[in-house]
Design a protein around this motif. Structure first.
Motif, PDB file in Angstrom:
ATOM      1  N   PRO A 199     -17.337  52.477   3.782  1.00 18.97           N
ATOM      2  CA  PRO A 199     -17.549  51.591   2.631  1.00 18.97           C
ATOM      3  C   PRO A 199     -18.777  52.024   1.826  1.00 18.97           C
ATOM      4  CG  PRO A 199     -17.245  50.311   4.639  1.00 18.97           C
ATOM      5  CD  PRO A 199     -17.355  51.747   5.042  1.00 18.97           C
ATOM      6  N   GLN A 200     -18.628  51.998   0.525  1.00 20.30           N
ATOM      7  CA  GLN A 200     -19.735  52.331  -0.362  1.00 20.30           C
ATOM      8  C   GLN A 200     -19.744  51.360  -1.534  1.00 20.30           C
ATOM      9  OE1 GLN A 200     -19.220  56.373  -1.642  1.00 20.30           O
ATOM     10  NE2 GLN A 200     -19.567  57.218   0.379  1.00 20.30           N
ATOM     11  N   GLY A 201     -20.925  50.944  -1.911  1.00 22.67           N
ATOM     12  CA  GLY A 201     -21.057  50.112  -3.099  1.00 22.67           C
ATOM     13  C   GLY A 201     -20.571  48.686  -2.928  1.00 22.67           C
ATOM     14  N   MET A 202     -20.452  48.230  -1.693  1.00 27.70           N
ATOM     15  CA  MET A 202     -20.035  46.839  -1.467  1.00 27.70           C
ATOM     16  C   MET A 202     -20.663  46.316  -0.179  1.00 27.70           C
ATOM     17  SD  MET A 202     -17.883  46.964   1.412  1.00 27.70           S
ATOM     18  CE  MET A 202     -17.085  45.417   1.401  1.00 27.70           C
ATOM     19  N   TRP A 203     -20.780  45.015  -0.098  1.00 29.57           N
ATOM     20  CA  TRP A 203     -21.280  44.328   1.093  1.00 29.57           C
ATOM     21  C   TRP A 203     -20.440  43.073   1.280  1.00 29.57           C
ATOM     22  CZ3 TRP A 203     -25.752  46.238   3.536  1.00 29.57           C
ATOM     23  CH2 TRP A 203     -26.466  47.202   2.826  1.00 29.57           C
ATOM     24  N   LEU A 204     -20.157  42.713   2.515  1.00 24.28           N
ATOM     25  CA  LEU A 204     -19.643  41.374   2.783  1.00 24.28           C
ATOM     26  C   LEU A 204     -20.867  40.486   2.888  1.00 24.28           C
ATOM     27  CD1 LEU A 204     -16.845  41.878   5.467  1.00 24.28           C
ATOM     28  CD2 LEU A 204     -16.625  41.618   3.012  1.00 24.28           C
ATOM     29  N   THR A 205     -20.870  39.389   2.176  1.00 19.00           N
ATOM     30  CA  THR A 205     -22.041  38.518   2.137  1.00 19.00           C
ATOM     31  C   THR A 205     -21.751  37.206   2.838  1.00 19.00           C
ATOM     32  OG1 THR A 205     -22.681  39.508   0.029  1.00 19.00           O
ATOM     33  CG2 THR A 205     -23.734  37.425   0.617  1.00 19.00           C
ATOM     34  N   LEU A 206     -22.624  36.859   3.780  1.00 23.00           N
ATOM     35  CA  LEU A 206     -22.537  35.586   4.483  1.00 23.00           C
ATOM     36  C   LEU A 206     -23.649  34.690   3.951  1.00 23.00           C
ATOM     37  CD1 LEU A 206     -22.030  36.901   8.133  1.00 23.00           C
ATOM     38  CD2 LEU A 206     -20.294  35.940   6.614  1.00 23.00           C
ATOM     39  N   CYS A 207     -23.285  33.471   3.545  1.00 23.29           N
ATOM     40  CA  CYS A 207     -24.245  32.513   3.002  1.00 23.29           C
ATOM     41  C   CYS A 207     -24.370  31.336   3.955  1.00 23.29           C
ATOM     42  CB  CYS A 207     -23.802  32.037   1.622  1.00 23.29           C
ATOM     43  SG  CYS A 207     -23.650  33.385   0.431  1.00 23.29           S
ATOM     44  N   PHE A 208     -25.590  30.944   4.235  1.00 24.63           N
ATOM     45  CA  PHE A 208     -25.878  29.889   5.210  1.00 24.63           C
ATOM     46  C   PHE A 208     -26.837  28.866   4.633  1.00 24.63           C
ATOM     47  CE2 PHE A 208     -25.027  33.773   7.548  1.00 24.63           C
ATOM     48  CZ  PHE A 208     -24.268  33.369   8.629  1.00 24.63           C
ATOM     49  N   THR A 209     -26.841  27.694   5.261  1.00 21.59           N
ATOM     50  CA  THR A 209     -27.886  26.699   5.024  1.00 21.59           C
ATOM     51  C   THR A 209     -28.684  26.464   6.302  1.00 21.59           C
ATOM     52  OG1 THR A 209     -26.334  24.900   5.491  1.00 21.59           O
ATOM     53  CG2 THR A 209     -26.642  25.511   3.168  1.00 21.59           C
ATOM     54  N   ASP A 210     -28.228  26.990   7.431  1.00 22.61           N
ATOM     55  CA  ASP A 210     -28.896  26.847   8.726  1.00 22.61           C
ATOM     56  C   ASP A 210     -29.505  28.202   9.105  1.00 22.61           C
ATOM     57  OD1 ASP A 210     -29.390  26.931  11.547  1.00 22.61           O
ATOM     58  OD2 ASP A 210     -27.976  25.299  11.862  1.00 22.61           O
ATOM     59  N   LEU A 211     -30.817  28.288   9.059  1.00 24.47           N
ATOM     60  CA  LEU A 211     -31.502  29.549   9.323  1.00 24.47           C
ATOM     61  C   LEU A 211     -31.285  30.021  10.757  1.00 24.47           C
ATOM     62  CD1 LEU A 211     -33.270  31.849   8.350  1.00 24.47           C
ATOM     63  CD2 LEU A 211     -35.285  30.424   8.856  1.00 24.47           C
ATOM     64  N   GLY A 212     -31.248  29.102  11.721  1.00 25.84           N
ATOM     65  CA  GLY A 212     -31.005  29.478  13.110  1.00 25.84           C
ATOM     66  C   GLY A 212     -29.642  30.125  13.290  1.00 25.84           C
ATOM     67  N   GLU A 213     -28.638  29.578  12.643  1.00 24.10           N
ATOM     68  CA  GLU A 213     -27.287  30.139  12.717  1.00 24.10           C
ATOM     69  C   GLU A 213     -27.234  31.501  12.019  1.00 24.10           C
ATOM     70  OE1 GLU A 213     -23.005  29.908  13.591  1.00 24.10           O
ATOM     71  OE2 GLU A 213     -24.901  29.336  14.511  1.00 24.10           O
ATOM     72  N   ALA A 214     -27.887  31.617  10.880  1.00 26.53           N
ATOM     73  CA  ALA A 214     -27.935  32.891  10.166  1.00 26.53           C
ATOM     74  C   ALA A 214     -28.588  33.961  11.041  1.00 26.53           C
ATOM     75  CB  ALA A 214     -28.697  32.734   8.853  1.00 26.53           C
ATOM     76  N   GLN A 215     -29.692  33.632  11.683  1.00 27.96           N
ATOM     77  CA  GLN A 215     -30.400  34.597  12.525  1.00 27.96           C
ATOM     78  C   GLN A 215     -29.563  34.991  13.738  1.00 27.96           C
ATOM     79  OE1 GLN A 215     -33.765  35.863  11.708  1.00 27.96           O
ATOM     80  NE2 GLN A 215     -32.752  37.399  12.984  1.00 27.96           N
ATOM     81  N   ARG A 216     -28.869  34.019  14.342  1.00 29.17           N
ATOM     82  CA  ARG A 216     -28.016  34.297  15.513  1.00 29.17           C
ATOM     83  C   ARG A 216     -26.929  35.306  15.154  1.00 29.17           C
ATOM     84  NH1 ARG A 216     -23.153  33.015  17.495  1.00 29.17           N
ATOM     85  NH2 ARG A 216     -22.590  31.683  15.755  1.00 29.17           N
ATOM     86  N   ILE A 217     -26.265  35.084  14.040  1.00 30.85           N
ATOM     87  CA  ILE A 217     -25.175  35.977  13.622  1.00 30.85           C
ATOM     88  C   ILE A 217     -25.734  37.323  13.166  1.00 30.85           C
ATOM     89  CG2 ILE A 217     -23.321  36.273  11.929  1.00 30.85           C
ATOM     90  CD1 ILE A 217     -22.814  33.228  12.249  1.00 30.85           C
ATOM     91  N   PHE A 218     -26.856  37.307  12.464  1.00 35.28           N
ATOM     92  CA  PHE A 218     -27.492  38.556  12.044  1.00 35.28           C
ATOM     93  C   PHE A 218     -27.813  39.414  13.275  1.00 35.28           C
ATOM     94  CE2 PHE A 218     -31.013  41.308  10.912  1.00 35.28           C
ATOM     95  CZ  PHE A 218     -30.701  41.736   9.635  1.00 35.28           C
ATOM     96  N   ASP A 219     -28.440  38.803  14.265  1.00 31.69           N
ATOM     97  CA  ASP A 219     -28.816  39.540  15.481  1.00 31.69           C
ATOM     98  C   ASP A 219     -27.598  40.094  16.206  1.00 31.69           C
ATOM     99  OD1 ASP A 219     -31.475  38.967  14.916  1.00 31.69           O
ATOM    100  OD2 ASP A 219     -31.614  37.331  16.370  1.00 31.69           O
ATOM    101  N   ALA A 220     -26.528  39.310  16.274  1.00 33.67           N
ATOM    102  CA  ALA A 220     -25.311  39.760  16.964  1.00 33.67           C
ATOM    103  C   ALA A 220     -24.669  40.939  16.227  1.00 33.67           C
ATOM    104  CB  ALA A 220     -24.318  38.602  17.096  1.00 33.67           C
ATOM    105  N   LEU A 221     -24.576  40.859  14.909  1.00 33.90           N
ATOM    106  CA  LEU A 221     -23.978  41.954  14.148  1.00 33.90           C
ATOM    107  C   LEU A 221     -24.885  43.194  14.130  1.00 33.90           C
ATOM    108  CD1 LEU A 221     -22.351  40.075  11.133  1.00 33.90           C
ATOM    109  CD2 LEU A 221     -21.175  41.254  13.001  1.00 33.90           C
ATOM    110  N   ALA A 222     -26.178  42.992  14.294  1.00 33.35           N
ATOM    111  CA  ALA A 222     -27.123  44.109  14.278  1.00 33.35           C
ATOM    112  C   ALA A 222     -27.075  44.936  15.565  1.00 33.35           C
ATOM    113  CB  ALA A 222     -28.542  43.599  14.052  1.00 33.35           C
TER     114      ALA A 222
END
Length: 138
Positions: free
Chosen positions: A76-99
């Motif tokens: 993939p080039q020139g695109m990103w799948l974007t995840l939008c959150f309102t819960d920072l803990g949930e965002a960090q959990r998913i970020f860490d797992a995908l990382a």
């Protein structure tokens, strides 16, 4: 109208979609292997166990994918799948797992504008992700 992403993988679409479904709370609605269509698609013997077409549903959202033979696949080039959150803990959990086993471009962190946390990574399957979190509690 709805815009839907169609991701291509180099032989690990099934693993990626299984991971995304579990991590993001989605459901795999369709998973058709090349073997299911081998006579019509002319798939090689080694490619028959790969995904010809998959559909992953998150509520009313859809992400589709396929495995493309190495000679045809481009990362993939020139695109990103974007995840939008309102819960920072949930965002960090998913970020860490995908990382895990992936590549962090920018760690999830508070930005200089508004009260938004932002981060970017490419996961172990080669999918680029952007994270945006605007906590409800400010």
């Amino acid at each position: 109208m709805q815009i839907t992403s169609y991701l291509s993988f180099g032989g690990n679409c099934e693993d990626a979609f299984t991971c995304y479904a579990e991590l993001l709370g989605g459901k795999i609605e369709v998973m058709i292997m090349f073997d299911d269509m081998a006579a019509k698609m002319g798939a090689s013997e080694e490619w028959r166990s790969k995904v010809m077409h998959a559909e992953l549903v998150f509520g009313d959202q859809l992400v589709m994918g396929t495995d493309e033979p190495p000679a045809r696949r481009k990362p993939p080039q020139g695109m990103w799948l974007t995840l939008c959150f309102t819960d920072l803990g949930e965002a960090q959990r998913i970020f860490d797992a995908l990382a895990q086993d992936g590549n962090i471009t920018m760690k999830l962190q508070k930005t200089f504008f508004r009260n938004i946390h932002f981060g970017q990574l490419t996961d172990r399957f080669g999918t680029p992700w952007m994270f945006r979190c605007e906590p409800e509690d400010g």
